[in-house]
Design a protein around this motif. Sequence first.
Motif, mmCIF file in Angstrom:
data_model
loop_
_atom_site.group_PDB
_atom_site.id
_atom_site.type_symbol
_atom_site.label_atom_id
_atom_site.label_comp_id
_atom_site.label_asym_id
_atom_site.label_seq_id
_atom_site.Cartn_x
_atom_site.Cartn_y
_atom_site.Cartn_z
ATOM 1 N N ASP A 29 0.859 -1.186 0.000
ATOM 2 C CA ASP A 29 0.000 0.000 0.000
ATOM 3 C C ASP A 29 0.894 1.235 0.000
ATOM 4 O OD1 ASP A 29 -2.135 1.738 0.203
ATOM 5 O OD2 ASP A 29 -2.337 1.482 2.365
ATOM 6 N N GLU A 30 0.889 1.965 -1.101
ATOM 7 C CA GLU A 30 1.698 3.184 -1.258
ATOM 8 C C GLU A 30 3.180 2.954 -0.935
ATOM 9 O OE1 GLU A 30 0.624 5.922 -2.616
ATOM 10 O OE2 GLU A 30 -1.533 5.691 -2.487
ATOM 11 N N PRO A 31 3.819 1.975 -1.571
ATOM 12 C CA PRO A 31 5.206 1.657 -1.214
ATOM 13 C C PRO A 31 6.218 2.748 -1.571
ATOM 14 C CG PRO A 31 4.584 0.488 -3.192
ATOM 15 C CD PRO A 31 3.327 1.132 -2.654
ATOM 16 N N PHE A 32 5.878 3.653 -2.470
ATOM 17 C CA PHE A 32 6.830 4.697 -2.868
ATOM 18 C C PHE A 32 6.745 5.950 -1.996
ATOM 19 C CE2 PHE A 32 6.167 2.079 -6.616
ATOM 20 C CZ PHE A 32 7.471 1.829 -7.007
ATOM 21 N N THR A 33 5.773 5.980 -1.087
ATOM 22 C CA THR A 33 5.583 7.136 -0.214
ATOM 23 C C THR A 33 6.812 7.373 0.651
ATOM 24 O OG1 THR A 33 3.217 6.786 -0.150
ATOM 25 C CG2 THR A 33 4.149 8.092 1.631
ATOM 26 N N ALA A 34 7.228 8.621 0.752
ATOM 27 C CA ALA A 34 8.320 9.079 1.624
ATOM 28 C C ALA A 34 9.711 8.646 1.161
ATOM 29 C CB ALA A 34 8.094 8.659 3.072
ATOM 30 N N LEU A 35 9.817 8.034 -0.005
ATOM 31 C CA LEU A 35 11.133 7.646 -0.504
ATOM 32 C C LEU A 35 11.702 8.754 -1.387
ATOM 33 C CD1 LEU A 35 10.550 3.913 -1.512
ATOM 34 C CD2 LEU A 35 11.542 4.808 0.609
ATOM 35 N N ASP A 36 12.999 8.971 -1.273
ATOM 36 C CA ASP A 36 13.668 9.930 -2.141
ATOM 37 C C ASP A 36 13.857 9.304 -3.523
ATOM 38 O OD1 ASP A 36 15.729 8.106 -1.762
ATOM 39 O OD2 ASP A 36 16.992 9.484 -0.630
ATOM 40 N N PHE A 37 14.433 10.055 -4.441
ATOM 41 C CA PHE A 37 14.592 9.573 -5.812
ATOM 42 C C PHE A 37 15.363 8.258 -5.857
ATOM 43 C CE2 PHE A 37 16.844 9.341 -9.876
ATOM 44 C CZ PHE A 37 15.775 9.407 -10.740
ATOM 45 N N ALA A 38 16.474 8.174 -5.131
ATOM 46 C CA ALA A 38 17.281 6.950 -5.129
ATOM 47 C C ALA A 38 16.502 5.785 -4.528
ATOM 48 C CB ALA A 38 18.581 7.171 -4.360
ATOM 49 N N GLY A 39 15.759 6.042 -3.464
ATOM 50 C CA GLY A 39 14.956 4.995 -2.840
ATOM 51 C C GLY A 39 13.854 4.498 -3.752
ATOM 52 N N ARG A 40 13.240 5.415 -4.485
ATOM 53 C CA ARG A 40 12.189 5.036 -5.432
ATOM 54 C C ARG A 40 12.767 4.177 -6.552
ATOM 55 N NH1 ARG A 40 7.603 8.254 -5.592
ATOM 56 N NH2 ARG A 40 7.630 8.339 -7.854
ATOM 57 N N ALA A 41 13.927 4.559 -7.052
ATOM 58 C CA ALA A 41 14.568 3.784 -8.122
ATOM 59 C C ALA A 41 14.956 2.399 -7.619
ATOM 60 C CB ALA A 41 15.792 4.529 -8.647
ATOM 61 N N THR A 42 15.472 2.330 -6.410
ATOM 62 C CA THR A 42 15.856 1.045 -5.824
ATOM 63 C C THR A 42 14.628 0.159 -5.643
ATOM 64 O OG1 THR A 42 17.757 2.012 -4.705
ATOM 65 C CG2 THR A 42 16.923 -0.076 -3.826
ATOM 66 N N LEU A 43 13.545 0.733 -5.122
ATOM 67 C CA LEU A 43 12.322 -0.050 -4.931
ATOM 68 C C LEU A 43 11.783 -0.543 -6.265
ATOM 69 C CD1 LEU A 43 10.089 -1.267 -3.267
ATOM 70 C CD2 LEU A 43 8.956 0.967 -3.272
ATOM 71 N N ALA A 44 11.788 0.287 -7.290
ATOM 72 C CA ALA A 44 11.316 -0.138 -8.611
ATOM 73 C C ALA A 44 12.152 -1.313 -9.116
ATOM 74 C CB ALA A 44 11.375 1.028 -9.596
ATOM 75 N N ARG A 45 13.466 -1.228 -8.955
ATOM 76 C CA ARG A 45 14.349 -2.327 -9.382
ATOM 77 C C ARG A 45 14.032 -3.600 -8.610
ATOM 78 N NH1 ARG A 45 18.446 -4.265 -7.024
ATOM 79 N NH2 ARG A 45 18.813 -2.457 -5.700
ATOM 80 N N ILE A 46 13.848 -3.485 -7.300
ATOM 81 C CA ILE A 46 13.544 -4.650 -6.466
ATOM 82 C C ILE A 46 12.213 -5.272 -6.879
ATOM 83 C CG2 ILE A 46 12.876 -5.347 -4.123
ATOM 84 C CD1 ILE A 46 15.025 -3.308 -3.135
ATOM 85 N N LEU A 47 11.208 -4.444 -7.115
ATOM 86 C CA LEU A 47 9.905 -4.984 -7.518
ATOM 87 C C LEU A 47 9.986 -5.694 -8.865
ATOM 88 C CD1 LEU A 47 7.479 -2.164 -6.342
ATOM 89 C CD2 LEU A 47 7.974 -4.354 -5.230
ATOM 90 N N LEU A 48 10.759 -5.150 -9.781
ATOM 91 C CA LEU A 48 10.933 -5.824 -11.071
ATOM 92 C C LEU A 48 11.666 -7.150 -10.901
ATOM 93 C CD1 LEU A 48 11.784 -2.769 -13.342
ATOM 94 C CD2 LEU A 48 9.687 -4.164 -13.377
ATOM 95 N N GLU A 49 12.651 -7.198 -10.012
ATOM 96 C CA GLU A 49 13.360 -8.450 -9.728
ATOM 97 C C GLU A 49 12.415 -9.475 -9.104
ATOM 98 O OE1 GLU A 49 16.685 -7.393 -7.256
ATOM 99 O OE2 GLU A 49 17.733 -6.380 -8.902
ATOM 100 N N GLU A 50 11.595 -9.015 -8.168
ATOM 101 C CA GLU A 50 10.636 -9.918 -7.529
ATOM 102 C C GLU A 50 9.644 -10.458 -8.559
ATOM 103 O OE1 GLU A 50 10.481 -11.057 -4.175
ATOM 104 O OE2 GLU A 50 12.519 -10.287 -4.382
#
Length: 77
Positions: A29-50
């Motif tokens: 639920d809203e996983p990108f909330t409160a993340l900076d640009f680098a954190g958002r990019a990292t999360l996107a990469r992790i989700l694509l890997e998952e």
Amino acid sequence: MAGTFSRGMQQRLAIARALVGRPELLLLDEPFTALDFAGRATLARILLEERSRGAAILLSSHDLEAVAEVAGRAVLL
């Protein structure tokens, strides 16, 4: 100790806890909330890997750009 973390650090910790067991299904639920640009990019990469390892991911977000980066399918309500 985690209560003293910034909102972004708390979000990173919550995501790490969700991923630690390599679940077959992630509900986010809203996983990108409160993340900076680098954190958002990292999360996107992790989700694509998952997703590529076969995990099913269901997430809700108001951030359509972030969803477009990681979603195979999207529903707009």
